[in-house]
Design an enzyme around this catalytic site. Structure first.
Site, short mmCIF file in Angstrom:
data_model
loop_
_atom_site.label_atom_id
_atom_site.label_comp_id
_atom_site.label_asym_id
_atom_site.label_seq_id
_atom_site.Cartn_x
_atom_site.Cartn_y
_atom_site.Cartn_z
CD GLU A 1 6.91 -9.00 -15.06
OE1 GLU A 1 5.75 -8.84 -14.81
OE2 GLU A 1 7.72 -8.30 -14.82
CE LYS B 1 7.63 -4.65 -16.14
NZ LYS B 1 7.36 -5.34 -15.14
CB CYS C 1 3.73 -6.60 -15.58
SG CYS C 1 2.88 -6.46 -13.77
C1 ACM Z 1 5.15 -5.69 -12.48
O1 ACM Z 1 5.44 -4.89 -13.29
N1 ACM Z 1 5.50 -7.10 -12.52
C2 ACM Z 1 4.36 -5.31 -11.16
#
Ligand code: ACM
Length: 296
Positions: free
Chosen positions: A45, A116, A148
């Site tokens: 990420e 995201k 994530c």
């Molecule tokens: C996250 O979502 N990078 C903890």
């Protein structure tokens, strides 16, 4: 039938603010993947920018376009000479806003961008959430992406599985948000366990590329992993502090077969959406929450 796919995840430490160094590192991992005949490489990420921004100015300065930005262009150049596809987490600039995105790149350039959906903590200061979950057909199979914290919302991987995704690429920056325990005795963090549950629930491969290192006192957990459709790792978990390049050969026909858990059970066909009202009906907003009943 057999559909062998070679999947890799790279675990390393991007550096916040250092877009040039981060791009060079991403290119080195992609070159290694191409040299080793990897079909799908996943990078962490926000691999383009680092994670813990100190200001909006820093977040803005390190943002790039998802189709023409320098890290995407550089990775597309590596993929162009090979059959390797790559998913990279980027700080995406789109007009006046930014997204925490994953870009899927193939030999002919960028193919899809996932933004995201579930922004974690301070990410909400820098990014706007996305609204779509693309599933993309590649020569070897259908690929979806989550990032994530999305893993903590099982609907996201389920939605991709229902759309036919067979491999879920997960660029991640796992952090320790619970102090009681960060790793178990076998070296797994909770992110690994959630990814294993996602794979087992959906009969998909989960390829999780985490990062290592510390940024502005935030420590990242490592533990990158590739999980097979039965829910057990096929590579990893990597250590908490080491650079790692995990590679696994997966047969997507075997993965598809894991959805049929018994002759009488199938992970997708046995769903009971008629009884899942609590999931399909939006939760009440906090302001309209029902008051806690008082004792008579
Ligand atoms: C996250 O979502 N990078 C903890």
């Amino acid at each position: 039938m057999s559909r062998q796919v070679r999947i890799a995840v790279a675990q390393y430490a991007p550096h916040v603010g250092d877009v040039v160094g981060n791009r060079a590192a991403a290119v080195r991992w992609a070159q290694r993947a191409a040299a080793e005949g990897v079909d799908l490489l996943v990078l962490p990420e926000l691999a383009s920018s680092g994670y813990v921004f100190e200001s909006d100015e820093e977040a803005a300065r390190t943002a790039e376009d998802a189709s023409t930005g320098e890290i995407v262009t550089a990775l597309a150049d590596v993929c162009a000479g090979s059959a390797t596809h790559c998913v990279v987490g980027i700080n995406e600039r789109s007009g006046r806003v930014r997204h925490n995105s994953a870009v899927l790149i193939g030999p002919h350039g960028p193919l899809a961008t996932y933004r995201k959906l579930h922004l974690f903590n301070d990410e909400q200061s820098w990014f706007e959430p996305g609204g779509e979950l693309p599933a993309v057909d590649l020569p070897f199979g259908r690929v979806g992406m989550v990032i994530c914290f999305d893993l903590w919302f099982p609907e996201a991987v389920r939605a991709l599985a229902l759309a036919g995704a067979e491999i879920i690429a997960v660029p991640t920056n796992w952090v320790a948000s619970f102090r009681r325990q960060v790793y178990d005795a076998a070296g797994y963090c909770v992110g690994d366990i959630v990814a294993m549950a996602s794979a087992a629930q959906n009969g998909v491969v989960m390829a999780c590329a985490d990062r290592i290192g510390v940024e502005r006192e935030v420590r990242f957990l490592g533990c990158s992993v590739i999980v097979g459709g039965d829910g057990w790792p096929v590579a990893g978990p990597a250590g908490p502090d080491e650079e790692a390049f995990l590679v696994a050969e997966v047969d997507l026909d075997v993965v598809a077969a894991t959805k049929r858990r018994t002759p009488r059970n199938h992970l997708i066909e046995d769903r009971r959406p008629d009884s899942y009202n609590a999931v399909v009906i939006p939760a009440p907003r906090p302001s309209s929450a029902v008051p806690t009943p008082t004792a008579p």
